[in-house]
Scaffold this active site. Structure first.
Site, mmCIF file in Angstrom:
data_model
loop_
_atom_site.group_PDB
_atom_site.id
_atom_site.type_symbol
_atom_site.label_atom_id
_atom_site.label_comp_id
_atom_site.label_asym_id
_atom_site.label_seq_id
_atom_site.Cartn_x
_atom_site.Cartn_y
_atom_site.Cartn_z
ATOM 1 N N ARG A 1 -54.822 -19.124 -4.662
ATOM 2 C CA ARG A 1 -54.860 -20.612 -4.235
ATOM 3 C C ARG A 1 -54.272 -21.729 -5.353
ATOM 4 O O ARG A 1 -53.401 -22.394 -4.975
ATOM 5 C CB ARG A 1 -55.804 -21.000 -3.448
ATOM 6 C CG ARG A 1 -56.199 -20.163 -1.887
ATOM 7 C CD ARG A 1 -57.361 -21.007 -1.321
ATOM 8 N NE ARG A 1 -58.452 -20.719 -1.597
ATOM 9 C CZ ARG A 1 -59.315 -19.579 -1.319
ATOM 10 N NH1 ARG A 1 -58.720 -18.878 -0.327
ATOM 11 N NH2 ARG A 1 -60.399 -19.551 -1.582
ATOM 12 N N PHE B 1 -50.602 -17.372 8.817
ATOM 13 C CA PHE B 1 -52.096 -16.744 8.825
ATOM 14 C C PHE B 1 -53.032 -17.761 7.959
ATOM 15 O O PHE B 1 -53.687 -17.191 7.170
ATOM 16 C CB PHE B 1 -52.108 -15.235 8.365
ATOM 17 C CG PHE B 1 -51.082 -14.431 8.959
ATOM 18 C CD1 PHE B 1 -51.187 -13.882 10.103
ATOM 19 C CD2 PHE B 1 -50.126 -14.117 8.118
ATOM 20 C CE1 PHE B 1 -50.440 -12.956 10.643
ATOM 21 C CE2 PHE B 1 -49.021 -13.498 8.836
ATOM 22 C CZ PHE B 1 -49.176 -12.800 9.940
ATOM 23 N N ASP C 1 -51.737 -20.503 12.522
ATOM 24 C CA ASP C 1 -52.728 -19.481 12.598
ATOM 25 C C ASP C 1 -52.684 -19.362 14.290
ATOM 26 O O ASP C 1 -52.631 -20.177 15.093
ATOM 27 C CB ASP C 1 -54.003 -19.954 12.088
ATOM 28 C CG ASP C 1 -54.857 -18.898 11.786
ATOM 29 O OD1 ASP C 1 -54.842 -18.037 10.802
ATOM 30 O OD2 ASP C 1 -55.550 -18.434 13.011
ATOM 31 N N CYS D 1 -54.183 -7.200 2.065
ATOM 32 C CA CYS D 1 -55.540 -7.141 1.632
ATOM 33 C C CYS D 1 -55.939 -5.707 2.144
ATOM 34 O O CYS D 1 -57.267 -5.395 2.212
ATOM 35 C CB CYS D 1 -56.210 -8.172 2.119
ATOM 36 S SG CYS D 1 -56.355 -8.303 3.952
ATOM 37 N N ASP E 1 -50.049 -14.385 4.000
ATOM 38 C CA ASP E 1 -51.568 -13.935 3.948
ATOM 39 C C ASP E 1 -52.261 -13.317 5.202
ATOM 40 O O ASP E 1 -53.223 -13.542 5.727
ATOM 41 C CB ASP E 1 -52.595 -14.905 3.465
ATOM 42 C CG ASP E 1 -53.863 -14.258 2.784
ATOM 43 O OD1 ASP E 1 -54.036 -13.153 2.510
ATOM 44 O OD2 ASP E 1 -54.954 -15.263 2.805
#
Length: 396
Positions: A212, A228, A250, A340, A300
């Protein structure tokens, strides 16, 4: 007689390298009748002592190793030593004084398989996801109460992976009094809201903290699409860095409500930010079809692959969103893209992004590699601990 497991010949190699997992197929026989989470000695096929770990009769990972020191007892003091060492490691991190939310214990990478502990101000949030972690929960909570008497302790073991261990998902207050939720943490000069009761994971994605901050280098004066977005972490940093316009997108309305509160909490210009409740996959295509362009796009997404069987589908998903994102970037724009999925190899992820550029008809240059924050260490004997891969990509 001490409970023990005897390995199939040749299966001791990973333990000699101190890898913390013993799979069910690697076990030749079990001596005694160890219960769920109880400590067992692990022996080679010829009886050589290799280590001691927690037995999990229902899991494919049949034993998770606690120690490779034959003289080390697995007791309350063992967990105290490991947690103290983990805290010492966090205290040594650069800029640790600028954060009040961090990962205190990162499971296998901190020598405590199945145990994740995050600290948000004076709240410790625990995930006890393995049979051994659950077996020792009383001592763990006792140790945390001793080491952090000022902290409330809340459990977020409300995940299905516990079922693979023969455990039921659970959550709730274990000690002290929880402050009203959402609560505020500080991160690199920003204030951010975290809901430890109903937020994702333990409440917030602490692993992206460094990324970030890194994203701020790319967003000054730019139009930014934060996909996201969850509670708008990347978007908040972009606004703070002087972005011209930010769109937080989102599927969760409540998450976007917190994103707006984060902007307000930091006294940022709300006229420069939009909070868009939308399916990101559809939204990207809508932007492409109507000709909307951005200078910076942040991808992300949630984990696409929980098992090897899902990996091919995950590859297609990553390729698709990266391709469309590249198509709606202005020439010379920056794509900050992440995976991730622990099963997604870093080289494979880079190849997927490269293939996405080809399919998008774009030239792309990787200008920075990104990873998880330092309070999410990667144990040298546990490469699986490296799960968060990121690339900063210049797109032409």
């Amino acid at each position: 007689m001490t409970n023990s497991v005897v390995l199939v010949k040749g299966r001791e190699k990973s333990l000699l390298r101190r890898h913390p997992w013993v799979f069910s197929k690697g076990i030749k026989k079990v001596n005694g009748k160890p219960g769920l989470g109880q400590t067992v000695d692990v022996l080679s096929h010829d009886g050589r002592w290799l280590g001691k770990g927690a037995y999990s009769p229902e899991s494919q990972i049949r034993v998770r190793m606690w120690s490779f020191d034959q003289n080390e007892e697995i007791d309350r003091e063992f967990f105290k030593r490991r947690i103290e060492r983990a805290q010492q490691g966090r205290d040594l991190l650069p800029h640790q004084d600028r954060v009040t939310g961090y990962r205190l214990v990162a499971a296998e990478s901190d020598g405590l398989p199945g145990i994740t502990i995050d600290r948000f101000e004076n709240v410790l949030v625990c995930q006890l996801l393995s049979a051994g972690a659950d077996f020792w929960r009383g001592d763990l909570i006792s140790v945390l109460g001793e080491l952090y008497p000022e902290c409330a302790i809340y459990e977020r073991s409300d995940v299905d992976v516990r079922k693979k261990e023969g455990l039921v998902p659970t959550s709730g207050l274990l000690k002290g009094e929880l402050p009203p939720q959402p609560m505020t943490i500080e991160e690199n000069g920003l204030k951010l809201l975290v809901d430890v009761v109903s937020g994702h994971k333990t409440g917030y994605y602490l692993d992206q903290r460094d990324n970030r901050l890194a994203s701020s280098r790319y967003t000054k004066g730019k139009t930014v699409l934060n996909c996201f977005s969850y509670t708008g972490g990347f978007g908040t940093y972009a606004l703070k860095a002087g972005a011209a316009k930010v769109v937080n997108a989102d599927v969760s309305g409540p998450a976007l409500a917190l994103a707006k509160q984060n902007a307000q909490l930091n006294q940022l210009d709300l006229s420069k930010v939009e909070f868009l409740e939308a399916d990101v996959f559809k939204l990207l295509r809508e932007y492409r079809d109507n000709g909307t362009k951005f200078d910076v796009i942040i991808l992300d997404p949630p984990k696409f692959a929980d098992s090897k069987a899902q990996l091919m589908g995950a590859c297609r998903g990553y390729k698709d969103i990266n391709m469309v994102a590249m198509q709606i970037l202005n020439p010379g724009g920056t794509l900050l893209t992440y995976s991730c999925s622990g099963l997604m190899d870093a080289n494979l992820f880079q190849k997927i992004v490269a293939d996405a550029a080809v399919d998008a008809g774009k030239d792309a240059q990787i200008i920075e590699r990104l990873s998880q924050a330092g309070d999410h260490p990667i144990g040298s004997a546990f490469p699986e601990g490296f799960y968060l891969k990121g690339l900063a990509v210049r797109v032409w």
